[in-house]
Design an enzyme around this catalytic site. Structure first.
Site, PDB file in Angstrom:
ATOM      1  CB  THR A 134      -0.923   0.004   1.231  1.00  0.00           C
ATOM      2  OG1 THR A 134      -0.111  -0.200   2.410  1.00  0.00           O
ATOM      3  CG2 THR A 134      -1.943  -1.125   1.155  1.00  0.00           C
ATOM      4  CD  GLU A 135       4.878  -0.456   0.538  1.00  0.00           C
ATOM      5  OE1 GLU A 135       5.587  -1.245   1.171  1.00  0.00           O
ATOM      6  OE2 GLU A 135       3.938  -0.840  -0.215  1.00  0.00           O
TER       7      GLU A 135
END
Length: 258
Positions: A134-135
């Site tokens: 999810t960066e």
């Protein structure tokens, strides 16, 4: 204060347990150091033939520790690079570990936590577990894991996972090659242990070690060079305005306006 990582050995299987359930087993500096020590100890222990990496509580690993994320906002580039290199060393140690490593994933594995799953040789997961990098949603980049993931599942699937930042269920994760098998939660521990026990009983430890060494040597120089570049990219990204804004929004539980 309880240890962040617990270990035990039973019938040739070494168990490493992430033990921060109240923090969803988030990756703190202490946890990373303890994980590194646990793998080093099992590497030297001839009694251990196979390792199972598991976690206490509902989540497998939620990624970076929130308190530490707050501190990182004030790090220099050099401090961020040193921090990134520590995680790089841990991921590399697990990926190139001379014994088989199996992840037992009972709950969500996100960002760096999904990275931990990616560097294991096998992964058995409960149907309710979600996986994802999810960066990109907080202005960061999944630099280190991109190197291992591309090698494991290919460029196209890695691109889909890393650029979308979407969470995917176990069913899609197994189809993409991210995990090995989906097992109903009540049977997950039994299935994982039976698989590990079968490896211990039926396979030569020497042969497994040499086979894994050969596989990991195929792209070794390219991988190590790519990881060095990834660590630098990781450190640089932390100082970017998007990352600063994204982290601030994440900590305040709001959505950043891109």
């Amino acid at each position: 204060m309880e240890n962040s990582v617990l270990t035990k050995i039973n019938q040739g299987i070494g168990f490493i347990t992430l033990n921060r359930p109240e923090k969803r087993n988030a990756l703190s500096p202490d946890l990373i150091i303890e994980l590194d020590k646990a793998f080093s100890a099992f590497e030297q222990d001839d009694e251990v033939k196979v390792v199972i990496l598991q976690a206490a509580g509902k989540a497998f690993c939620a990624g970076a520790d929130l308190d530490y994320i707050q501190q990182m906002q004030y790090f220099s580039y050099e401090e961020n690079l040193a921090d990134s290199n520590r995680l790089k060393a841990l991921f590399s140690k697990i990926y190139e570990f001379p014994k088989v490593v199996i992840a037992q994933v009972q709950g969500h594995a996100l960002a760096g936590g999904c990275g931990l799953v990616s560097v294991c040789d096998f992964a058995f997961a409960a149907p309710e577990a979600l996986f994802g990098y999810t960066e990109v949603k907080i202005g960061f980049i999944p630099a280190l894991v991109s190197v291992f993931l591309t090698e494991q599942i290919g460029q196209a699937k890695t691109t889909e996972l890393l650029l979308s930042g979407e969470l995917i269920p176990s069913s899609k994760s197994v189809a993409m090659g991210l995990i090995t098998e989906v097992v109903e939660g009540e049977f997950l521990e039994k299935r994982t242990r039976e698989f590990a026990a079968k490896l211990v009983a039926e396979n030569s430890a020497f042969s497994m070690k040499e086979t894994k060494r050969l596989l990991r040597s195929l792209n070794e120089s390219v991988r190590h060079q790519a990881l060095d570049l990834a660590a630098e990219a990781n450190a640089k990204a932390r100082g970017h305005s998007d990352c600063i804004k994204g982290v601030a929004a994440f900590l305040s539980k709001t959505k950043p306006s891109w």
